[in-house]
Design a protein around this motif. Sequence first.
Motif, PDB file in Angstrom:
ATOM      1  N   VAL A  66       0.776  -1.232  -0.034  1.00 27.57           N
ATOM      2  CA  VAL A  66       0.009  -0.116  -0.007  1.00 27.57           C
ATOM      3  C   VAL A  66       0.872   1.158   0.017  1.00 27.57           C
ATOM      4  N   TYR A  67       1.997   1.308   0.774  1.00 26.61           N
ATOM      5  CA  TYR A  67       2.996   2.291   0.981  1.00 26.61           C
ATOM      6  C   TYR A  67       3.508   2.780  -0.427  1.00 26.61           C
ATOM      7  N   GLY A  68       3.918   1.488  -1.110  1.00 25.90           N
ATOM      8  CA  GLY A  68       4.594   1.725  -2.482  1.00 25.90           C
ATOM      9  C   GLY A  68       3.790   2.398  -3.478  1.00 25.90           C
ATOM     10  N   ALA A  69       2.474   1.888  -3.459  1.00 25.37           N
ATOM     11  CA  ALA A  69       1.397   2.011  -4.450  1.00 25.37           C
ATOM     12  C   ALA A  69       1.115   3.796  -4.361  1.00 25.37           C
ATOM     13  N   ALA A  70       0.845   4.085  -3.007  1.00 27.50           N
ATOM     14  CA  ALA A  70       0.533   5.229  -2.740  1.00 27.50           C
ATOM     15  C   ALA A  70       1.684   6.345  -3.100  1.00 27.50           C
ATOM     16  N   SER A  71       2.798   6.006  -2.667  1.00 24.51           N
ATOM     17  CA  SER A  71       4.052   6.905  -2.935  1.00 24.51           C
ATOM     18  C   SER A  71       4.291   7.011  -4.461  1.00 24.51           C
ATOM     19  N   ARG A  72       4.064   6.000  -5.343  1.00 22.44           N
ATOM     20  CA  ARG A  72       4.339   6.377  -6.741  1.00 22.44           C
ATOM     21  C   ARG A  72       3.187   7.001  -7.373  1.00 22.44           C
ATOM     22  N   ALA A  73       2.090   6.920  -6.925  1.00 23.55           N
ATOM     23  CA  ALA A  73       0.877   7.626  -7.375  1.00 23.55           C
ATOM     24  C   ALA A  73       1.006   9.155  -7.110  1.00 23.55           C
ATOM     25  N   HIS A  95      10.704  13.464   1.289  1.00 21.10           N
ATOM     26  CA  HIS A  95      10.103  13.345   2.739  1.00 21.10           C
ATOM     27  C   HIS A  95       8.358  13.383   2.232  1.00 21.10           C
ATOM     28  N   TYR A  96       8.016  14.381   1.310  1.00 23.89           N
ATOM     29  CA  TYR A  96       6.578  14.210   0.960  1.00 23.89           C
ATOM     30  C   TYR A  96       6.162  12.856   0.684  1.00 23.89           C
ATOM     31  N   LEU A  97       6.918  12.215  -0.252  1.00 26.35           N
ATOM     32  CA  LEU A  97       6.576  11.077  -0.723  1.00 26.35           C
ATOM     33  C   LEU A  97       6.524   9.938   0.345  1.00 26.35           C
ATOM     34  N   LEU A  98       7.331   9.943   1.315  1.00 24.13           N
ATOM     35  CA  LEU A  98       7.718   9.264   2.316  1.00 24.13           C
ATOM     36  C   LEU A  98       6.407   9.237   3.138  1.00 24.13           C
ATOM     37  N   ALA A  99       6.034  10.273   3.763  1.00 20.24           N
ATOM     38  CA  ALA A  99       5.158  10.701   4.663  1.00 20.24           C
ATOM     39  C   ALA A  99       3.584  10.236   3.986  1.00 20.24           C
ATOM     40  N   ALA A 153       3.893  10.652  -6.599  1.00 22.17           N
ATOM     41  CA  ALA A 153       5.190  11.058  -7.355  1.00 22.17           C
ATOM     42  C   ALA A 153       4.659  11.531  -8.824  1.00 22.17           C
ATOM     43  N   HIS A 154       3.590  11.113  -9.313  1.00 21.04           N
ATOM     44  CA  HIS A 154       3.071  11.560 -10.647  1.00 21.04           C
ATOM     45  C   HIS A 154       2.527  12.951 -10.466  1.00 21.04           C
ATOM     46  N   ASN A 155       2.030  13.585  -9.524  1.00 18.19           N
ATOM     47  CA  ASN A 155       1.439  14.778  -9.233  1.00 18.19           C
ATOM     48  C   ASN A 155       2.020  15.388  -7.937  1.00 18.19           C
ATOM     49  N   PRO A 156       3.108  15.626  -7.582  1.00 21.36           N
ATOM     50  CA  PRO A 156       3.589  16.153  -6.617  1.00 21.36           C
ATOM     51  C   PRO A 156       3.239  17.552  -6.320  1.00 21.36           C
ATOM     52  N   PRO A 157       3.433  18.212  -5.003  1.00 20.15           N
ATOM     53  CA  PRO A 157       3.241  19.607  -5.000  1.00 20.15           C
ATOM     54  C   PRO A 157       4.342  20.401  -5.673  1.00 20.15           C
ATOM     55  N   SER A 158       4.126  21.554  -5.989  1.00 23.11           N
ATOM     56  CA  SER A 158       5.173  22.254  -6.932  1.00 23.11           C
ATOM     57  C   SER A 158       6.155  22.952  -5.953  1.00 23.11           C
ATOM     58  N   GLY A 159       7.231  23.353  -6.222  1.00 18.55           N
ATOM     59  CA  GLY A 159       8.228  23.975  -5.467  1.00 18.55           C
ATOM     60  C   GLY A 159       8.987  23.313  -4.602  1.00 18.55           C
ATOM     61  N   LEU A 160       9.016  21.932  -4.531  1.00 16.82           N
ATOM     62  CA  LEU A 160       9.891  21.324  -3.451  1.00 16.82           C
ATOM     63  C   LEU A 160      11.190  20.883  -4.110  1.00 16.82           C
ATOM     64  N   ASN A 161      12.158  21.027  -3.100  1.00 15.61           N
ATOM     65  CA  ASN A 161      13.558  20.642  -3.384  1.00 15.61           C
ATOM     66  C   ASN A 161      13.250  19.070  -3.438  1.00 15.61           C
ATOM     67  N   PRO A 162      14.510  18.060  -4.175  1.00 13.31           N
ATOM     68  CA  PRO A 162      14.569  16.839  -3.992  1.00 13.31           C
ATOM     69  C   PRO A 162      14.345  16.325  -2.611  1.00 13.31           C
TER      70      PRO A 162
END
Length: 492
Positions: A429-436, A452-456, A438-447
């Motif tokens: 579940v964690y992997g699927a949610a993180s990958r999803a 951290h956003y994807l992990l949380a 990653a396709h539409n992340p918030p703008s303006g985030l550094n790597p």
Amino acid sequence: MSTPAATQQEASVSGTRPDDRRSHFALVVIVACQLMLVLDTTIVNVALPDIQRALRFSPTDLAWVLNAYTLTFGGLLLLGGRAGDILGRLRVFQAGVLLFGVTSLAGGLGTEPWMLIVCRVGQGVGAACASPNALALLTANFPEGPQRTKALGTWAAANGVGGSIGLILGGMLTTWASWRWVMFINVPIALGVAALAPRFVHGPRRNPGRFDLAGALTATVGLAALVYGFLRASSNSWSNTWTLAAFGLAVVALSLFATQEARTEQPVVPLRLVAEPARARTYLLLLLLLGSMFSMFFFTTQFLQEVLGFSALRAGFAFLPLSVGLLISAQRASTLLAKAGPKPLMLVGAVLCGGGMAWLTRMSADTDYLSGVLGPMLLFGLGVGLLVVPLNVSAVANVSPRDAGAASSMAVVTQQIGAALGLAVLVTVYGAASRAAAHNPPSGLNPQDLNHYLLAHGMASAFTVATGFITAVFLIVALTRPCGAPKSRRGL
């Protein structure tokens, strides 16, 4: 040298009967063994980077430092319990503890990757012999009722806090000494338990019989394949070839096992145990609870270290609220069980666990420890203590002496499988949610912030499913007939 009469007189002066003192020491010995075995499921985790550097493990082989122990432990549990029934529970318990201690010493002295992995397999064999017989010995040394309930409460508390204590102790030993001490620490405990067990722990009579070799073989292969399938799914995917092959082998082997057990006179696991609705329900609840609990350990440890930047040692100490809450509630549950009965305690426990897990679904990259982790840990710990005591009491309630080893083995197997299954499901579940995400992340985030956003985000999704596990526990308890307290001699 004191005489028996002198011992009796001394005991009467101190207000403690010799039998009471013997029972106290027996409980300490049995719980110390179980704590040692549970510690080993997490104490090695924080030492893995040091182990990799020291022994030159490849990244893929490093996982076997954990999996070799888990796989062997889970696969051989039923056989270890049956061996105790036939050969003598105290004898098999001692042999398992000594094997665990010897292989821990050898593992700490290892200089090659294969040496450590072989020793981890040896630890798993020792744990599979010791753990189910520890629970069976506990039921044999404490009569059913308040005494056994309190003893099982202590045993359950050791089971619950062992994982978090392992993280703390592993961090301390790795930071202040060497990774080798996460292995060496088991040696004095194992020697002490093996030496004191014959003196204080009453070993019930053996049940003469013969090994069901076909049942033992199919059970071992089936459980090992099942555990491996879950481990493979959590590290790779559910569609991985080896994952599917492992599950296929598990289905075939366990089907043959069920067929064999139904027709043999002396089975490894009497099917009458799992055919009892109350006991089967207990096993299901243990599976759901342990699945959510170990996933909480797994994900929260990563959040503390990867997102909040905690050291391994600090992350271990961060789990103290959970341990303290569990210890308090487990001891209270032992006292209240005979008065209130299991159902009210378990309903309150499920509400507390569910509340803590639901709180974690709000996790984000901006969550800090005090506002977003401390509270859920405390709630979850308090709830687990109210659940595990009645569940462990019910798992071994009203079992005949000849089935004690099998019932204890099934309780431990259920917890092992529940931990592996829950982790595999929630990692997926964690992997699927993180990958999803990653396709539409918030703008303006550094790597780094994006990571951290994807992990949380993935962890919050996993905790949402884990909340569903706890909700299922609440509903099962609420919708079934009231559970009988131990004194009513009825199970869950």
